[in-house]
Design an enzyme around this catalytic site. Structure first.
Site: not given
Lengths: 635, 596
Positions: A144, A206, A320
């Site tokens: 991330s 994602d 994600h």
């Protein structure tokens, strides 16, 4: 030689190779740990002689929110922040700041701020000190937002290592990282040949890696909720889903469609919009069947769009958090045989089909667009290595042309008229020999122009311009031929039409060759004949290929002096002339000029004589009087 | 002069394979003997025992590889670079002991005296020793002593022991046909050296007929480790063969990923059970791909532990396989991969598909990798064709008058030598003075030559040419001619611009390589000073006489005598003496005068 296209599409094979190494699972393991154990920080681990540095994806959002999505110049944001750590004038990223001919390299303000906060912490400094000391290979990694920090850290360390001989390797693996910079950044990375140091894993749906294609202000509140909820899950030891406040289905849908619209626009707009985010490095697209790895920016953007568009509001958010499963899949995909069987007309299409099947995962309608996307990047024409071999043979073909000119120079330098090489060519008659030299000069120019074009079109090996053979061949070409180009420029009177050679007439190829020479690897082969030892005799060719251009310019100043009456202008002219004199006498003193400069009737000697007489006639024009004026220094 | 390649290859028949296999198993179980021999009327068979513990394979690091001894294996290197091959250290150690301690060598020489064919064989690690012994014999007896006896090597379930330079050398010397490796489709042992050591291997002292390598409960982990690492090596090599432009693999240097140096060599026969078929694969790159792809689990539902155990027990099944005729060289069961390549991606009929079921059951990506292997081979041939155009005129090659040909450029030197004779100078001195038009013209030729040869050398170093390129007689001859004619000019040019250092420290690769090719081709041993560059040594000595820096007068004198003697021997050595050689009479005489 006939043009030929590459016969293999290797994106699937590359992903397979990367997946079978321990790097991916080890990176992910530490990323996941740092998410739980080191919020707002990072973890370091060493496995099998490789140091892994994982940045937590759980980061403070306070600094992020207001400026997320705003680009700031990389240079402004770093210089002056802390000169103690930055190490001099270049800031933290000296390698990326040199280019003056394009837009500035910019990165996301919020992400840069996060990186700088970690960078300036003593604990990070200590770890980096250790890494630099140990000379061990390093993997930067992060999930991330942590991935963005990992990318910036890699760029920083790569920049730092540029000044180190035989530095250890640096590689960056990110998992679902947002994009971090603009097109200039992407190009600068490409130009530094650092693309191979970055591998960004992106799962099919994602939303994070696509987020920054869109302006974030309108969806700020949604985003904040989403990031918070993600981070709560990432930070929880047992990876518990749906913690904290969740987006409603409607909000998810709004978010998905909002971002999709902008990703769509980015793909549609031909050419890249300035001030938007552009990917760089390799992207490994992951599906539940495996992965493919591509490094072409256009293909990456198209693929980001294609796969995202095939998703849904809830997939784009859940995906994600699915990297663990993807990494598992990619590193174990080769254990079993897959069931598929198909037939293609050639090996290239086989690769395309393999890759497209992996990514489309039974979504039949996606197979064709993905195939098209992969075909975009097919290399047409012979391989870089083959090109380089062909060029080397070409170089052997032009060797006689060069040798003829060397011979010509020797004849001129010894001839009775004492004009020297430069002036002999400038004042040449219509002899056959002169014409031959003229033609050779043109042919050599064509050859080198072609070499440079090929390099810039990526048709040559990535380290081509650093190979000793080519650096030295190009330098000797420049030193020998550029004086002739200058002579031709002034002979034909172009300086009266376009201005002086240095500013207005110098072919771009010489500037590029200058750069090769400046950046040559000083540890390369046979550097021994170019060391800075004092010369005992005059150089065989003048070591500054622009020497004669400077002489011509000085000559025009001297001419102007003779008829100028405005004292201020006159003073400025004298400063220029004086600077030239100093430069030239330094060159002569160090024997860095060839003997043709000192030939009795050469332009340089005539100019010096002219100047001497002029000074005698006008003793009161001593430049000292005008010492108060700013002095311009000649390069 | 050259030994006919075919005459020294041992042709196998079923009877021979059967005897070899039985003898291998006997040696394997033998408590005492390292080598078991059996002498049939026309063939002497040597079967090697694997007298080692498997742990020993990893004595020198994670993969246990070590440089070969050049005295024992002069061919196991890259010739031009002089880069030595690596083999497994323990196997090398066993072989060397065998050579000195046992009666192996005398038995071999006895067999040679009796003019028998020789077959070396071994099961499992014994096969590895047999392979090494075969390479030694090929170098020692065929190359060096030029004995014309058929020699062959047959192994059963043999692990990999040599790196890619061994593979290259075996291909280059055309030794592949001497080796036949039988491998059961899923036998773990031929693959195990692709992975670093992770498991604890069982000690093989309590030997029964059915001893496994590792405990049954470790089988799964061991197998998985081997398969993962085999995948890394196979995909790494396949990626390279596909001429990629992506640079990430270069970043992932050996620093990041440590993978096995070992590669297969010789012909492999992959044997399957259901149905009993054999796939013969001669290209080492294709063998590597198949070693991996045949080991893949057939589908997602396959139980890993069970499969791993099967893979381990397959190693014990060669004898059984032999007894039910599974290892027979039966034309109906055997098929060559090279004949199938063109069918790999087509829907050709059942006949082709049934010719080898194991091969056609592989997934599309496996077949794709096999095609990449074939393409790479073609590419190397194509590169060689390109180079041929610059070497000499062939009937087939298009003549482009812009192209300078090495052969033509060589032919110019004798004429130059002659003209220099008119100036009462040898061509070396004349070129050093460099004050006439013809000197200038020759200098241009020298530069042309240099660039063409630099390209050739660069391609050799990048391994973009067929393995046998460096022993191609036309190249060796042309390279030798070029070196003898042009190197004195390079030396003259070097000392004309006298940059202070010795030429010998800066000798261009084009001369180092061409000299080594010649030395290898004539089995001479590698030297630094040769008939084409001794003039440089003389120049250095001359400089020492004028301004002594490193040597005393006496030392210089001694060195001079040494050179003089060398020149004398060269003049009588038929491998060296040749009208192209420049003997440097003038400069030698000058130095002698100075030293008097």
């Amino acid at each position: 030689m006939e043009a030929e296209a590459s016969s293999f599409e290797t994106s699937e094979m590359l992903a397979r190779f990367l997946g079978s190494t321990p790097l991916l699972p080890e990176s992910w393991k530490l990323c996941a740990r740092s998410n739980v154990m080191a919020p707002q920080g990072f973890l370091v681990d060493e496995v099998g002689g490789v140091t892994y540095v994982a940045f937590s994806g759980v980061q403070s959002l306070d600094g992020l929110n207001p400026c997320c999505g705003n680009l700031v110049p990389l240079s402004i944001a770093t210089t002056g922040v802390s000169p103690v750590y930055g190490g001099g004038d270049g800031g933290l990223f000296p390698a990326l700041q040199k280019q003056s001919d394009e837009n500035e390299v910019m990165v996301d303000a919020g992400l840069l701020q996060l990186f700088l906060t970690i960078y300036h912490s003593p604990i990070f400094q200590n770890q980096m000190f250790e890494i630099k000391r140990k000379q061990k290979p390093v993997v930067f990694t992060g999930h991330s937002i942590g991935g963005a920090i990992a990318s910036l850290s890699s760029i920083w360390l790569l920049s730092y290592y540029q000044s180190v001989s035989s530095p250890p390797s640096v590689i960056c693996f990110t998992f679902g990282s947002p994009l971090i910079g603009n097109e200039s950044l992407s190009r600068a990375i490409h130009r530094q040949r650092w693309g191979g140091n970055f591998c960004n894993l992106v799962s099919k749906f994602d939303i994070m890696p696509r987020l920054l294609f869109a302006p974030l202000a309108p969806i700020n509140t949604h985003l904040r909720t989403l990031l918070k909820s993600w981070q709560l899950t990432m930070n929880s030891p047992f990876f518990i889903r749906d913690l904290g406040v969740q987006l409603t289905e409607h909000e998810k849908s709004e978010l998905f469609h909002f971002v999709l619209r902008y990703v769509d626009a980015t793909v549609r707009s031909p050419g890249v919009i300035t001030n938007s985010f552009v990917p760089f490095g390799n992207f490994m697209f992951c599906s539940s069947d495996g992965g493919v790895c591509i490094d072409d920016t256009v293909a990456i953007v198209r693929m980001l769009h294609l796969t995202f568009a095939s998703g849904s509001p809830s997939l784009c958010i859940n995906d994600h958090l699915e990297y663990e499963a993807y990494v598992d899949k990619i590193s174990l995909q080769f254990l079993n045989r897959t069931q598929d069987e198909f037939y293609e007309s050639n090996t290239y299409e086989t690769g395309v089909t393999l890759a497209s099947q992996l990514i489309s995962t039974d979504q039949e309608h996606m197979v064709k667009p993905i195939k098209d996307c992969l075909r975009v990047v097919r290399r047409i024409g012979p391989t870089p290595n083959r090109n380089s071999a062909e060029l080397a043979i070409g170089l052997s073909r032009i060797a006689p042309l060069r040798a003829q000119i060397e011979w010509y120079k020797a004849v001129c330098d010894e001839s009775d008229d004492q004009l020297g090489y430069y002036d002999s060519f400038k004042l040449r008659g219509a002899s056959k020999r002169d014409f031959k030299v003229f033609m050779n000069r043109m042919k050599l120019g064509e050859f080198w122009k072609n070499v440079i074009d090929m390099l810039e079109n990526n048709q040559l090996p990535h380290d081509f311009h650093k190979r000793a053979k080519w650096v030295y061949a190009s330098q000797s070409y420049k030193l020998l031929i550029e004086p002739l180009d200058i002579a031709e420029y002034y002979r034909s009177g172009e300086h009266r039409r376009n201005g002086h050679y240095l500013k207005h007439g110098r072919p771009r190829r010489y500037e590029i060759l200058d750069k090769w020479w400046r950046e040559r690897d000083i540890y390369g082969e046979n550097d021994n004949n170019n060391n800075s030892k004092n010369r005992s005799k005059f150089a065989s060719v003048t070591q500054d290929s622009c020497f004669w251009a400077k002489v011509e310019e000085a000559r025009s100043w001297v001419e102007s002096v003779k008829c100028e009456s405005d004292p201020r202008v006159l003073a400025a002219l004298w400063v220029n002339v004086e600077n030239f004199e100093q430069y030239a006498s330094r060159m002569v003193e160090r024997k860095e000029v060839s003997i043709d400069v000192l030939a009795k009737n050469s332009s340089y000697m005539l100019l010096m004589e002219d100047l001497r007489v002029l000074k005698l006639q006008l003793p009161y024009f001593s430049p000292q009087i005008y010492g108060v004026l700013d002095r311009k220094v000649l390069p | 002069m050259e030994v006919d390649r075919e005459s020294v290859k041992l042709s196998l028949d079923n009877e021979l394979i059967k005897t070899a296999c039985n003898l291998s198993m006997e040696a394997h179980r033998s408590q005492h003997d390292d080598v078991v021999t059996s002498s049939m009327p026309s063939v002497a068979i040597f079967a090697f025992k694997s007298s080692m513990k498997v742990d020993g394979m990893y004595n020198d690091g994670p993969f246990g590889e070590t440089n070969v001894d050049l005295q024992l294996f002069p061919s196991l290197q890259r010739i031009g670079e002089g880069q030595l091959a690596k083999v497994n250290g323990s196997i090398l150690h066993i072989f060397k002991n065998l050579l000195t301690d046992s009666c192996f060598k005398s038995e071999v020489e006895k067999a040679i005296k009796e003019e028998k064919k020789i077959l070396l064989t071994g099961y499992s690690f014994g096969g590895a020793v047999a392979s090494l012994a075969t390479m030694w014999m090929l170098d020692e007896y065929i190359r060096k002593q030029k004995i014309r006896l058929p020699i062959g090597c047959v192994t059963f379930g043999c692990p990999l022991i040599g790196d890619r330079i061994v593979t290259h050398a075996v291909q280059r010397e055309k030794w592949s046909g001497h080796f036949t490796h039988f491998v059961m489709e899923r036998d773990i042992v031929p693959r195990m050296m692709l992975a670093p050591k992770t498991s604890n291997f069982l000690k093989k002292n309590t030997r029964t007929h059915h001893d496994l390598l590792v405990d049954e409960d470790q089988a799964e982990g061991f197998f998985e480790n081997v398969l993962i690492n085999a995948s890394t090596v196979a995909s790494h090599d396949a990626f390279d063969l596909m001429e990629p432009t992506n640079s990430i693999k270069e970043t992932l240097s050996a620093e990041f990923v440590k993978f096995s140096p070992y590669r297969p060599f010789g012909a492999y026969v992959f044997c399957t059970r259901k149905p009993r078929q054999q796939l013969v694969v001669e290209n080492p790159n294709a063998v590597l791909q198949l070693l991996f792809y045949l080991l893949q689990l057939p589908n997602k539902d396959q139980n890993l532990a069970q499969f791993a155990l099967e893979s381990l027990t397959q190693h014990l099944s060669y004898e059984e396989e032999l007894n039910i005729n599974g290892l027979q060289l039966d034309i109906n069961k055997m098929v060559y991969l090279k004949h199938l390549n063109k069918h790999l991606l087509t829907t050709d009929g059942d006949k082709v598909r049934n010719s080898n079921k194991a091969l056609f059951e592989l997934t599309a990506d496996a077949k794709w990798c096999l095609l990449a292997v074939e393409e790479a081979e073609k590419r190397k041939e194509k590169n060689m064709d390109q180079l041929k155009k610059y070497m000499r005129y062939y009937k087939s090659s298009k003549i482009n008058d812009m192209t300078k040909i090495i052969e033509d450029l060589c032919d110019k030197i004798p004429k130059y030598k002659e003209k220099c004779g008119d100036r009462e100078l040898d061509y070396y001195e004349a070129f050093k003075l460099n004050n006439e038009q013809q000197d200038f013209e020759v200098n241009v030729d020298r530069l042309e030559q240099a660039k063409i040869w630099d390209v050739i050398i660069e391609m050799v170093r990048r391994q973009e040419l067929p393995d046998e390129f460096e022993v191609w007689d036309e190249l060796v001859a042309l390279g030798t001619r070029f070196r003898r004619l042009y190197e004195p000019l390079d030396i003259a040019n070097y000392y004309r611009h006298s940059k202070g250092d010795s030429y010998m420290d800066n000798r261009p690769k084009r001369y180092k390589f061409t000299q080594r090719w010649h030395e290898h081709a004539s089995v001479m041993g590698f030297e630094v000073v040769s008939e084409s560059n001794f003039v440089a040594v003389v120049e250095d000595l001359m400089k020492e006489v004028i301004t002594p820096t490193k040597k005393t007068f006496e030392e210089v004198k001694k060195d001079y005598e040494c050179i003089e003697n060398k020149v004398k021997t060269w003049k009588y050595d038929e491998k060296i003496t040749n009208e192209d050689v420049f003997w440097g009479e003038f400069i030698l005489a000058k130095l002698k005068e100075k030293l008097a």
